[in-house]
Design an enzyme around this catalytic site. Structure first.
Site, PDB file in Angstrom:
ATOM      1  N   GLY A   1      -5.337  -0.490 -11.215  1.00  0.00           N
ATOM      2  CA  GLY A   1      -5.291  -0.535  -9.745  1.00  0.00           C
ATOM      3  C   GLY A   1      -5.058   0.840  -9.140  1.00  0.00           C
ATOM      4  O   GLY A   1      -5.017   1.858  -9.846  1.00  0.00           O
TER       5      GLY A   1
ATOM      6  N   LYS B   1      -1.496  -8.108  -3.428  1.00  0.00           N
ATOM      7  CA  LYS B   1      -0.766  -7.293  -2.432  1.00  0.00           C
ATOM      8  C   LYS B   1      -1.203  -7.460  -0.974  1.00  0.00           C
ATOM      9  O   LYS B   1      -0.772  -6.701  -0.122  1.00  0.00           O
ATOM     10  CB  LYS B   1      -0.872  -5.822  -2.816  1.00  0.00           C
ATOM     11  CG  LYS B   1      -2.281  -5.283  -2.755  1.00  0.00           C
ATOM     12  CD  LYS B   1      -2.313  -3.769  -2.809  1.00  0.00           C
ATOM     13  CE  LYS B   1      -3.722  -3.250  -2.710  1.00  0.00           C
ATOM     14  NZ  LYS B   1      -3.856  -1.829  -2.776  1.00  0.00           N
TER      15      LYS B   1
ATOM     16  N   SER C   1       8.579  -2.826  -2.186  1.00  0.00           N
ATOM     17  CA  SER C   1       7.870  -2.342  -1.012  1.00  0.00           C
ATOM     18  C   SER C   1       8.821  -2.212   0.176  1.00  0.00           C
ATOM     19  O   SER C   1       9.825  -2.944   0.272  1.00  0.00           O
ATOM     20  CB  SER C   1       6.791  -3.375  -0.679  1.00  0.00           C
ATOM     21  OG  SER C   1       6.343  -3.217   0.626  1.00  0.00           O
ATOM     22  N   ALA C   2       8.460  -1.317   1.092  1.00  0.00           N
ATOM     23  CA  ALA C   2       9.241  -1.171   2.326  1.00  0.00           C
ATOM     24  C   ALA C   2       9.202  -2.444   3.162  1.00  0.00           C
ATOM     25  O   ALA C   2      10.018  -2.589   4.088  1.00  0.00           O
ATOM     26  CB  ALA C   2       8.683  -0.003   3.135  1.00  0.00           C
TER      27      ALA C   2
ATOM     28  N   TYR D   1       3.848 -12.677   0.546  1.00  0.00           N
ATOM     29  CA  TYR D   1       3.812 -11.427  -0.226  1.00  0.00           C
ATOM     30  C   TYR D   1       5.182 -10.735  -0.168  1.00  0.00           C
ATOM     31  O   TYR D   1       5.763 -10.386  -1.188  1.00  0.00           O
ATOM     32  CB  TYR D   1       2.724 -10.480   0.302  1.00  0.00           C
ATOM     33  CG  TYR D   1       2.849  -9.081  -0.270  1.00  0.00           C
ATOM     34  CD1 TYR D   1       2.525  -8.827  -1.598  1.00  0.00           C
ATOM     35  CD2 TYR D   1       3.336  -8.018   0.502  1.00  0.00           C
ATOM     36  CE1 TYR D   1       2.674  -7.548  -2.144  1.00  0.00           C
ATOM     37  CE2 TYR D   1       3.483  -6.740  -0.035  1.00  0.00           C
ATOM     38  CZ  TYR D   1       3.146  -6.516  -1.360  1.00  0.00           C
ATOM     39  OH  TYR D   1       3.296  -5.254  -1.888  1.00  0.00           O
TER      40      TYR D   1
ATOM     41  N   LYS E   1       8.299  -9.879  -3.142  1.00  0.00           N
ATOM     42  CA  LYS E   1       8.955  -8.597  -3.450  1.00  0.00           C
ATOM     43  C   LYS E   1      10.478  -8.758  -3.389  1.00  0.00           C
ATOM     44  O   LYS E   1      11.198  -8.265  -4.241  1.00  0.00           O
ATOM     45  CB  LYS E   1       8.484  -7.491  -2.497  1.00  0.00           C
ATOM     46  CG  LYS E   1       7.031  -7.086  -2.710  1.00  0.00           C
ATOM     47  CD  LYS E   1       6.794  -6.543  -4.119  1.00  0.00           C
ATOM     48  CE  LYS E   1       5.348  -6.250  -4.422  1.00  0.00           C
ATOM     49  NZ  LYS E   1       5.063  -6.041  -5.857  1.00  0.00           N
TER      50      LYS E   1
ATOM     51  N   PHE F   1       6.746   3.213   0.398  1.00  0.00           N
ATOM     52  CA  PHE F   1       6.358   3.164   1.803  1.00  0.00           C
ATOM     53  C   PHE F   1       4.817   3.058   1.837  1.00  0.00           C
ATOM     54  O   PHE F   1       4.297   2.129   1.246  1.00  0.00           O
ATOM     55  CB  PHE F   1       7.036   4.298   2.585  1.00  0.00           C
ATOM     56  CG  PHE F   1       8.472   3.872   2.880  1.00  0.00           C
ATOM     57  CD1 PHE F   1       9.388   3.705   1.836  1.00  0.00           C
ATOM     58  CD2 PHE F   1       8.878   3.525   4.154  1.00  0.00           C
ATOM     59  CE1 PHE F   1      10.676   3.203   2.068  1.00  0.00           C
ATOM     60  CE2 PHE F   1      10.158   3.035   4.400  1.00  0.00           C
ATOM     61  CZ  PHE F   1      11.053   2.878   3.354  1.00  0.00           C
TER      62      PHE F   1
ATOM     63  N   LEU G   1      -4.929   1.162   6.726  1.00  0.00           N
ATOM     64  CA  LEU G   1      -5.540   2.123   7.640  1.00  0.00           C
ATOM     65  C   LEU G   1      -6.492   3.116   6.947  1.00  0.00           C
ATOM     66  O   LEU G   1      -7.627   3.307   7.395  1.00  0.00           O
ATOM     67  CB  LEU G   1      -4.421   2.890   8.375  1.00  0.00           C
ATOM     68  CG  LEU G   1      -4.856   4.038   9.280  1.00  0.00           C
ATOM     69  CD1 LEU G   1      -5.735   3.546  10.426  1.00  0.00           C
ATOM     70  CD2 LEU G   1      -3.638   4.789   9.841  1.00  0.00           C
TER      71      LEU G   1
ATOM     72  N   ARG H   1      -1.338  -6.094  16.893  1.00  0.00           N
ATOM     73  CA  ARG H   1      -1.645  -7.111  15.900  1.00  0.00           C
ATOM     74  C   ARG H   1      -0.350  -7.833  15.545  1.00  0.00           C
ATOM     75  O   ARG H   1       0.681  -7.176  15.322  1.00  0.00           O
ATOM     76  CB  ARG H   1      -2.210  -6.398  14.672  1.00  0.00           C
ATOM     77  CG  ARG H   1      -2.821  -7.254  13.622  1.00  0.00           C
ATOM     78  CD  ARG H   1      -3.552  -6.408  12.607  1.00  0.00           C
ATOM     79  NE  ARG H   1      -2.704  -5.345  12.039  1.00  0.00           N
ATOM     80  CZ  ARG H   1      -3.071  -4.536  11.052  1.00  0.00           C
ATOM     81  NH1 ARG H   1      -4.286  -4.645  10.544  1.00  0.00           N
ATOM     82  NH2 ARG H   1      -2.260  -3.603  10.589  1.00  0.00           N
TER      83      ARG H   1
END
Ligand SMILES: NC(=O)c1ccc[n+]([C@@H]2O[C@H](COP(=O)([O-])OP(=O)(O)OC[C@H]3O[C@@H](n4cnc5c(N)ncnc54)[C@H](O)[C@@H]3O)[C@@H](O)[C@H]2O)c1
Length: 344
Positions: A17, A92, A132-133, A157, A161, A182, A204, A296
Site C-alpha cells: 500500500g 481506510k 490515525s489522528a 473506520y 482505530k 496525521f 485532497l 462537507r
C-alpha cells in the site's frame, strides 16, 4: 549494504500500500529485510516490481489475507526468526466504512487480532501499529498532544482505530508502539511508488493531482467559511517518507525501551486547503480548476499535531516540506499517466 541473509526480518502487513511500500524501501535502506504480506484489496501487484527496483530482486511478498490466522501462522513458521511486525493492513475509507461497517470491523479488527496472537505465539519482540489522528475528532486544543481526550468515533473506520489501540494496550503491555498519523502525502522522489487510489480519491492530494493531469474536471473545495485564515480547513500534511522513517525510529526505540506507547506523527504545522492549492500551483506551474462548494458533513475545521514527544523520544525529525511532497506527488501522477498511455 548488508547481504539478505544477515538482515533482521520485519513483517510488513499492507506493505504494497501507500505508506507500507515507502516504509519497506526505508527498512531496506537501513539494513532490515522487510517481508511484505498483502491481500491486494487496495493495492496493485505491479507495485511490488517497483519496490524491488528500489530495494532488491530477492525481496519477498506474500499474497495472504492477514485475517487468515492459519495461513499467517504457516508463513511465520516458514520464515523463521522475525524480530518485528509493522501492521499497516487495514481498509481506510471513512465513507466506505459508513456504507459497509461490517466489512471494516471484520477486516481491521480481525487482522490486528491475528497479528497480536502471532506476536505472542512466536515471541516476536516488537509491533508498530498504524493509528490515525481521527481518534482525536475535533480536538479541544491545538496543536493536539497524545494525552488529549479521544472523541467518540464518527465512523466505523475511526472506531476500528480506537478499538485497535485499546486491543494493543489491553493485550500487550510491552513491545508495541502506536503511531497516530496525521495526513500522509507525497511520493517517493524516484517517481516509482506513490499513492494509488482505487476509484475516486477520497483525499485532497490525489484528487488535486488527478485534476491537474486532466482526469478530473475540477477540484472541489468543501467550505470557505471556516474560522481559519482563509476560510478553508486546516490539516497537518506529512511527507510519506518522513512518516516511513518514524516506523524505523519506533523500532529503534523498542530496542531500548519496550513499554507500549503512543506517538503523534505529523509535522506540527497546519496548512489550509488554499495554501496546498497555491503551493501545488507554484511547484507544478499548473493553474488548477477549482470549484468552491458547501462544507462537507463530518469535516472538522482544523487539526495539527504536537510532535514533540516523537521528536524527543524517538529522536525522529523531518526532512521534507509541503512543497517537496507536492512536487513528488505530481511527479508520481505524471509517471502513472505516461505508464497508462503506453499501455493503451
Ligand atoms: N493514508 C492515510 O491518510 C492514513 C491516515 C491515518 C492512518 N492510516 C492507516 O495507515 C495504514 C496504511 O494506510 P495506507 O494509506 O498505506 O493505505 P493503503 O490502502 O494504501 O494500504 C493498505 C494495504 O493493506 C492491504 N490490506 C488491507 N486489508 C488487508 C488484509 N486483511 N490482509 C492483507 N492486506 C490487507 C491493502 O491491500 C493495501 O495494500 C492503514 O492502517 C490506515 O488506516 C492511513
Amino acid at each position: 549494504m548488508k547481504n539478505q541473509e544477515h538482515r533482521p526480518k520485519i513483517i510488513v502487513t499492507g506493505g504494497a500500500g501507500f505508506i507500507g511500500s515507502h516504509t519497506v524501501v526505508e527498512l531496506w535502506n537501513v539494513g532490515y529485510e522487510p517481508i511484505i504480506v498483502d491481500n491486494f484489496s487496495n493495492s496493485q501487484p505491479w507495485i511490488f516490481d517497483r519496490i524491488k527496483r528500489l530495494t532488491s530482486k530477492g525481496l519477498q511478498c506474500f499474497h495472504i489475507d492477514c485475517c487468515d490466522e492459519e495461513k499467517m501462522e504457516q508463513l511465520f513458521l516458514k520464515l523463521g526468526q522475525i524480530i518485528g511486525i509493522i501492521h499497516f493492513a487495514a481498509l481506510k475509507s471513512v465513507n466506505e466504512s459508513i456504507e459497509q461497517p461490517e466489512m471494516y470491523y471484520k477486516n481491521n479488527l480481525n487482522s490486528l487480532q491475528t497479528i497480536i496472537n502471532l506476536k505472542e505465539k512466536f515471541n516476536i519482540p516488537d509491533l508498530v501499529f498504524s493509528s490515525s489522528a481521527t481518534v482525536y475528532g475535533a480536538a479541544e486544543q491545538l496543536p493536539v498532544t497524545e494525552d488529549c481526550n479521544l472523541k467518540p468515533a464518527t465512523s466505523p473506520y475511526g472506531e476500528t482505530k480506537q478499538l485497535g489501540e485499546k486491543m494493543i494496550r489491553e493485550q500487550l503491555e510491552t513491545g508495541a508502539i502506536i503511531l497516530r498519523y496525521f495526513n500522509p502525502v507525497g511520493a517517493h522522489p524516484s517517481g516509482l511508488i506513490g499513492e494509488l487510489p482505487i476509484g475516486v480519491p477520497q483525499n485532497l492530494i490525489p484528487y488535486l493531482t488527478q485534476t491537474a493531469i486532466g482526469q478530473r474536471d475540477s477540484l472541489k473545495v468543501f467550505g470557505t467559511d471556516y474560522n481559519t485564515q482563509d476560510g478553508t480547513c486546516i490539516r497537518d500534511y506529512i511527507h510519506v517518507l518522513d512518516l516511513a522513517k518514524a516506523h524505523i525510529a519506533a523500532l529503534t526505540r523498542l530496542l531500548s525501551n519496550r513499554k507500549t506507547d503512543v506517538y503523534n506523527i505529523g509535522t506540527g504545522e497546519g496548512h489550509s486547503v488554499l495554501e496546498v492549492i497555491n503551493t501545488f500551483e507554484k511547484v507544478s506551474g499548473i493553474d488548477l480548476r477549482v470549484k468552491y462548494t458547501n462544507r462537507r458533513a463530518g469535516d472538522i475545521e482544523s487539526i495539527y499535531a504536537d510532535c514533540s514527544k516523537a521528536s524527543l523520544t524517538l529522536k525522529w525529525d523531518l526532512k521534507y516540506t509541503l512543497g517537496d511532497a507536492l512536487k513528488h506527488a505530481w511527479q508520481w501522477e505524471k509517471g502513472l499517466h505516461e505508464t497508462k498511455a503506453e499501455a493503451a
